[in-house]
Design a protein around this motif. Structure first.
Motif, PDB file in Angstrom:
ATOM      1  N   THR A 193      -1.154   6.131  -2.690  1.00 22.18           N
ATOM      2  CA  THR A 193      -1.941   5.746  -1.526  1.00 22.18           C
ATOM      3  C   THR A 193      -3.261   6.499  -1.511  1.00 22.18           C
ATOM      4  N   GLN A 194      -4.353   5.743  -1.374  1.00 22.08           N
ATOM      5  CA  GLN A 194      -5.698   6.310  -1.336  1.00 22.08           C
ATOM      6  C   GLN A 194      -6.394   5.860  -0.053  1.00 22.08           C
ATOM      7  N   THR A 246      -2.724   2.655  -5.593  1.00 16.56           N
ATOM      8  CA  THR A 246      -3.278   2.612  -6.959  1.00 16.56           C
ATOM      9  C   THR A 246      -2.427   3.156  -8.111  1.00 16.56           C
ATOM     10  N   PRO A 247      -1.110   3.418  -8.124  1.00 15.75           N
ATOM     11  CA  PRO A 247      -0.109   3.117  -7.101  1.00 15.75           C
ATOM     12  C   PRO A 247       0.023   4.174  -6.021  1.00 15.75           C
ATOM     13  N   SER A 259      -7.745  -3.245   3.894  1.00 16.37           N
ATOM     14  CA  SER A 259      -6.806  -3.120   2.777  1.00 16.37           C
ATOM     15  C   SER A 259      -6.744  -4.449   2.049  1.00 16.37           C
ATOM     16  N   ALA A 280      -5.890   1.883   0.029  1.00 15.73           N
ATOM     17  CA  ALA A 280      -5.514   1.241  -1.229  1.00 15.73           C
ATOM     18  C   ALA A 280      -4.313   1.927  -1.848  1.00 15.73           C
ATOM     19  N   ASP A 320      -4.451  -4.905  -0.260  1.00 12.32           N
ATOM     20  CA  ASP A 320      -3.085  -4.977  -0.766  1.00 12.32           C
ATOM     21  C   ASP A 320      -2.201  -5.921   0.038  1.00 12.32           C
TER      22      ASP A 320
END
Length: 251
Positions: free
Chosen positions: A189-190, A186-187, A124, A184, A126
């Motif tokens: 969640t992926q 992206t906003p 991640s 991620a 982020d």
């Protein structure tokens, strides 16, 4: 004087061989495409990793090392005072050289941590570590980039000679297509499936983007910056081709 690692990168036999191979494969694919039978995704078998996968990873590692070395050269040779690291841009509100360098380095660091934890690899970008010493301290910035070069190559290369582009010139420990799960926001969640090789390319190209912004701040401060700093390898290759043909390079 800063070492011109980008020039070395463009003329690396490994990079040249991969470029020629990709070009040849592209032409072959175009001629064979109409003759290929339709294949469903479930029928595709992932090939076992071979020498090509390790060669691709070694090339990616070579590029990533060159980008980190560019940043190291910049803080060692272009920055003359620590106040320049925290100077806020007039054209990029809130931006400082230190913040961009830290952010770019974070991505290399997060990938290295992912690999160090071992499989199954989960990543991640982020996870952010803002306001760190390297944003305002030259010794800290130098040490962080040196550590990143060492860490990545210790994890991915069978031979790591510190402080040179011998990093990445040797056989890689992992094949390029080693699976990674990327989380991620992206906003939304992926959760995406990627590979170590692809993410190594990404962190290098992501760094180039931020180094280009660093050039803007360096220009505001009147700093002397190597002409290849913050310039994508594809642009450098294009400029090199134009120079050889006697034509002025364009971006």
């Amino acid at each position: 004087m800063a070492t011109d690692f980008s020039a070395q990168l463009l003329h690396s036999p490994r990079i040249k061989d991969l470029t020629l191979e990709n070009s040849s494969n592209s032409q072959e694919n175009k001629t064979q495409k109409s003759d290929m039978p339709h294949t469903t995704p479930s029928a595709i078998t992932r090939p076992a990793p071979g020498d090509d996968d390790h060669e691709s990873m070694a090339a990616s590692l070579y590029v990533a090392t060159a980008m980190l070395q560019q940043a190291l050269d910049f803080v060692q040779h272009s920055i003359t005072d620590e106040s320049q690291l925290v100077y806020e841009s007039k054209y990029l509100p809130g931006s400082t050289i230190g913040k961009h360098l830290r952010h770019a380095r974070d991505h290399f660091n997060l990938l290295a941590q992912c690999i160090a934890h071992g499989p199954p690899f989960a990543l991640s970008y982020d996870i952010r570590t803002r306001d760190t010493p390297m944003e305002r301290s030259l010794p800290a910035a130098i040490s962080c980039f040196q550590d990143s070069i060492h860490d990545l190559n210790s994890l991915l290369s069978n031979h790591a000679k510190e402080g040179s582009l011998d990093h990445g010139r040797h056989q890689a420990r992992l094949p390029s297509d080693t699976p990674v799960t990327l989380n991620a926001v992206t906003p939304f969640t992926q959760v995406l499936q990627t590979s170590v090789g692809r993410e190594l390319w990404f962190v290098a190209l992501h760094a180039i983007h931020h180094f280009a912004l660093v050039r803007v701040l360096a220009g505001e401060l009147g700093l002397t910056v190597d002409e290849t700093f913050g310039v994508a390898p594809s642009t450098l290759k294009y400029r090199n081709q134009d120079t050889c043909e006697g034509v002025r390079a364009k971006i």
